[in-house]
Every structure is written in C-alpha cells, then in structure tokens.
Design a protein around this motif. Structure first.
Motif, PDB file in Angstrom:
ATOM      1  N   THR A  90     -26.678  15.038  31.537  1.00 40.23           N
ATOM      2  CA  THR A  90     -26.281  15.768  30.336  1.00 40.23           C
ATOM      3  C   THR A  90     -27.508  16.243  29.566  1.00 40.23           C
ATOM      4  N   ALA A  91     -27.568  17.543  29.318  1.00 38.55           N
ATOM      5  CA  ALA A  91     -28.723  18.143  28.649  1.00 38.55           C
ATOM      6  C   ALA A  91     -28.471  19.631  28.458  1.00 38.55           C
ATOM      7  N   VAL A  92     -29.347  20.250  27.693  1.00 39.19           N
ATOM      8  CA  VAL A  92     -29.417  21.705  27.667  1.00 39.19           C
ATOM      9  C   VAL A  92     -30.382  22.117  28.774  1.00 39.19           C
ATOM     10  N   TYR A  93     -29.944  23.010  29.625  1.00 43.16           N
ATOM     11  CA  TYR A  93     -30.744  23.458  30.767  1.00 43.16           C
ATOM     12  C   TYR A  93     -31.329  24.838  30.477  1.00 43.16           C
ATOM     13  N   TYR A  94     -32.626  24.962  30.752  1.00 44.03           N
ATOM     14  CA  TYR A  94     -33.353  26.193  30.493  1.00 44.03           C
ATOM     15  C   TYR A  94     -34.004  26.688  31.785  1.00 44.03           C
ATOM     16  N   CYS A  95     -34.059  27.993  31.951  1.00 47.83           N
ATOM     17  CA  CYS A  95     -34.859  28.546  33.032  1.00 47.83           C
ATOM     18  C   CYS A  95     -36.125  29.172  32.435  1.00 47.83           C
ATOM     19  N   ASN A  96     -37.164  29.238  33.257  1.00 50.07           N
ATOM     20  CA  ASN A  96     -38.365  29.927  32.805  1.00 50.07           C
ATOM     21  C   ASN A  96     -38.970  30.730  33.940  1.00 50.07           C
ATOM     22  N   LEU A  97     -39.841  31.662  33.548  1.00 46.63           N
ATOM     23  CA  LEU A  97     -40.493  32.562  34.491  1.00 46.63           C
ATOM     24  C   LEU A  97     -41.994  32.390  34.339  1.00 46.63           C
ATOM     25  N   VAL A  98     -42.647  32.211  35.464  1.00 46.28           N
ATOM     26  CA  VAL A  98     -44.087  31.960  35.466  1.00 46.28           C
ATOM     27  C   VAL A  98     -44.766  32.951  36.396  1.00 46.28           C
ATOM     28  N   ARG A  99     -45.902  33.461  35.962  1.00 47.31           N
ATOM     29  CA  ARG A  99     -46.698  34.348  36.791  1.00 47.31           C
ATOM     30  C   ARG A  99     -48.158  33.970  36.574  1.00 47.31           C
ATOM     31  N   PHE A 100     -48.876  33.723  37.682  1.00 49.25           N
ATOM     32  CA  PHE A 100     -50.269  33.294  37.633  1.00 49.25           C
ATOM     33  C   PHE A 100     -50.451  32.090  36.715  1.00 49.25           C
ATOM     34  N   GLY A 101     -49.498  31.161  36.772  1.00 45.71           N
ATOM     35  CA  GLY A 101     -49.611  29.927  36.016  1.00 45.71           C
ATOM     36  C   GLY A 101     -49.303  30.051  34.543  1.00 45.71           C
ATOM     37  N   VAL A 102     -48.884  31.220  34.106  1.00 48.97           N
ATOM     38  CA  VAL A 102     -48.577  31.448  32.697  1.00 48.97           C
ATOM     39  C   VAL A 102     -47.083  31.659  32.526  1.00 48.97           C
ATOM     40  N   THR A 103     -46.483  30.900  31.608  1.00 47.80           N
ATOM     41  CA  THR A 103     -45.059  31.084  31.321  1.00 47.80           C
ATOM     42  C   THR A 103     -44.880  32.356  30.498  1.00 47.80           C
ATOM     43  N   LEU A 104     -44.070  33.252  31.046  1.00 46.64           N
ATOM     44  CA  LEU A 104     -43.848  34.536  30.385  1.00 46.64           C
ATOM     45  C   LEU A 104     -42.551  34.591  29.597  1.00 46.64           C
ATOM     46  N   GLY A 105     -41.664  33.610  29.837  1.00 46.28           N
ATOM     47  CA  GLY A 105     -40.419  33.644  29.090  1.00 46.28           C
ATOM     48  C   GLY A 105     -39.543  32.447  29.380  1.00 46.28           C
ATOM     49  N   TRP A 106     -38.672  32.144  28.420  1.00 43.10           N
ATOM     50  CA  TRP A 106     -37.669  31.094  28.533  1.00 43.10           C
ATOM     51  C   TRP A 106     -36.309  31.688  28.202  1.00 43.10           C
ATOM     52  N   GLY A 107     -35.287  31.116  28.804  1.00 41.20           N
ATOM     53  CA  GLY A 107     -33.943  31.469  28.412  1.00 41.20           C
ATOM     54  C   GLY A 107     -33.538  30.716  27.161  1.00 41.20           C
ATOM     55  N   GLN A 108     -32.335  30.991  26.694  1.00 41.59           N
ATOM     56  CA  GLN A 108     -31.847  30.379  25.460  1.00 41.59           C
ATOM     57  C   GLN A 108     -31.227  29.004  25.710  1.00 41.59           C
ATOM     58  N   GLY A 109     -30.973  28.695  26.962  1.00 39.13           N
ATOM     59  CA  GLY A 109     -30.408  27.400  27.319  1.00 39.13           C
ATOM     60  C   GLY A 109     -28.902  27.438  27.491  1.00 39.13           C
ATOM     61  N   THR A 110     -28.418  26.546  28.341  1.00 37.18           N
ATOM     62  CA  THR A 110     -26.983  26.385  28.550  1.00 37.18           C
ATOM     63  C   THR A 110     -26.672  24.895  28.602  1.00 37.18           C
TER      64      THR A 110
END
Length: 116
Positions: A90-110
């Motif tokens: 049980t948790a809020v699940y988030y996705c993220n996008l990484v390019r060259f080791g840098v996080t470029l964005g996160w989702g709002q969570g579900t």
C-alpha cells in the motif's frame, strides 16, 4: 515540457493484482530510462523497479518475483504489473523519467491500497 501521468491504482484484496500505467509526453520516450517508485504514509519514497531504453529491468528485493515492469515505445507508456499484492505494498506509486542519470520528470502519483 515532460509530462508523466499515472493511472490504474485502486483498492485490491491481498493476493490480488493491479496494472499501473504511466503515459509520457514531451520527451523522446524510447531513449529514456523509466522507473517506478512508491511512498507509504510516514515513510520515504522508495525505488520499486527500473527499465532501460533497451528493456533491461531491475527490481527492489521486496517486489522481485511479484512485480513486472514493461514498456511500449509505440504508446509512450511504461507499465507496472503487480501480482500477489500484500498490505505492505500500500502506497502512492510514482513513475519517473531519467536521461543521462538526470531525472527529468515525475508523475502525480496513483494510490494503491491493499486491504481486506
């Protein structure tokens, strides 16, 4: 601007399954490393799984053998198939996008709630 939108969360019984989706726009999805994280109440956000642009996957020990991360580059979407769910998932699940080791964005969570 990178945008990530998660969906698929909900309430499920212990032992049940859910599939989360994360749709990406604003960036070349196919060259991105995608990850799933989760944050339970009162706890820090923790890494769950990662999939590289080439399809190599890695999992946290707590979900190995139960969760599967996958991607569909034609749909700019990453998935998290969760089986044999436990209350401790049980948790809020988030996705993220990484390019060259840098996080470029996160989702709002579900929200995922595993409870009888």
């Amino acid at each position: 601007q990178v945008q990530l939108v998660e969906s698929g969360g909900g309430l499920v019984l212990p032992g049940g399954s859910l599939r989360l989706s994360c749709a990406v726009s604003g960036f070349t999805f196919s060259i991105s490393v995608m990850g799933w994280y989760r944050q339970a109440p009162g706890k820090q956000r923790e890494w769950v799984a990662t999939i590289t642009s080439g399809g190599v996957t890695n999992y946290a020990d707590s979900v190995k053998g139960r969760f599967t991360i996958s991607r569909d580059n034609a749909k700019n979407t990453v998935y998290l198939q969760m089986n044999s769910l436990k209350p401790e998932d049980t948790a809020v699940y988030y996705c993220n996008l990484v390019r060259f080791g840098v996080t470029l964005g996160w989702g709002q969570g579900t929200q995922v709630t595993v409870s009888s």
